[in-house]
Design an enzyme around this catalytic site. Sequence first.
Site, short mmCIF file in Angstrom:
data_model
loop_
_atom_site.label_atom_id
_atom_site.label_comp_id
_atom_site.label_asym_id
_atom_site.label_seq_id
_atom_site.Cartn_x
_atom_site.Cartn_y
_atom_site.Cartn_z
CB CYS A 160 -59.78 -43.97 -81.03
SG CYS A 160 -59.41 -45.74 -81.16
CG ASP B 106 -56.33 -46.15 -85.02
OD1 ASP B 106 -55.30 -45.75 -85.60
OD2 ASP B 106 -57.08 -47.02 -85.49
NE ARG C 215 -55.32 -46.51 -88.44
CZ ARG C 215 -56.21 -47.38 -88.89
NH1 ARG C 215 -56.21 -47.70 -90.16
NH2 ARG C 215 -57.11 -47.92 -88.08
CG HIS D 287 -60.96 -43.55 -85.80
ND1 HIS D 287 -60.48 -44.55 -86.61
CD2 HIS D 287 -60.79 -44.01 -84.53
CE1 HIS D 287 -60.02 -45.54 -85.87
NE2 HIS D 287 -60.20 -45.25 -84.60
CB CYS E 222 -63.13 -47.25 -84.69
SG CYS E 222 -62.51 -47.45 -83.00
ZN ZN Z 1 -60.39 -46.56 -82.99
#
Ligand code: ZN
Length: 212
Positions: free
Chosen positions: A42, A44, A46, A98, A101
């Site tokens: 992803c 993302d 993080r 994750h 998400c």
């Molecule tokens: Zn995500």
Amino acid sequence: MPVIKQLFKQNEEWAARTSDADPEFFDNLSEQQSPEYLWIGCSDSRVPANQIVGLLPGEVFVHRNIANVVVHTDLNCLSVIQYAVEVLKVKHIMVVGHYGCGGVKAAMGNESFGLIDNWLRHIKDVYRAHKARIEAIEDTDKRFNLMCELNVREQVANVCHTTIVQNAWRSGQELSVHGWIYGLDNGLIRDMKVTVSGVDDISRIYSMDGAE
Ligand SMILES: [Zn+2]
């Protein structure tokens, strides 16, 4: 110091630290890359691929998009898979989702976010395919967690269904496709144990005999 300038300063410091630790590091790396892994994760911020699994630059080939979706017509993702499998000859592809998400969460709701609604529709397809199982769960957090997991499973299947991966298996290339899920709250990856290592493990309908 302006924030952007700070990044260049940090980059110089990182390059100096890395060279100090291994004077050959950048010379070796600029010659070639030979990663054994392709990470599909992803976007993302993080979930940084190398950092989570403790790998250095040169050790993992990476593709990231919102909610780690593998779409059959996405030339970007398909090109990454093709190059990784056929040229770099990676031995492992890991689809890494994750919990928590935002893409999956948005796909579970009905709010419009603009263009991205079209991308998230692929995750709505996952929901529809597993609707009964998902809606049997009362707790909304557990439902959300399950959807994050199911999305990984579906994307693992999508990777396996590509002609690229099927051709690799048919030519005897060693290649495994894994599904992992990462916990933002504890930093740990869990293997979802959905690893596929050969064409016999995929649904017949997706199998392309002698695919080119
Ligand atoms: Zn995500």
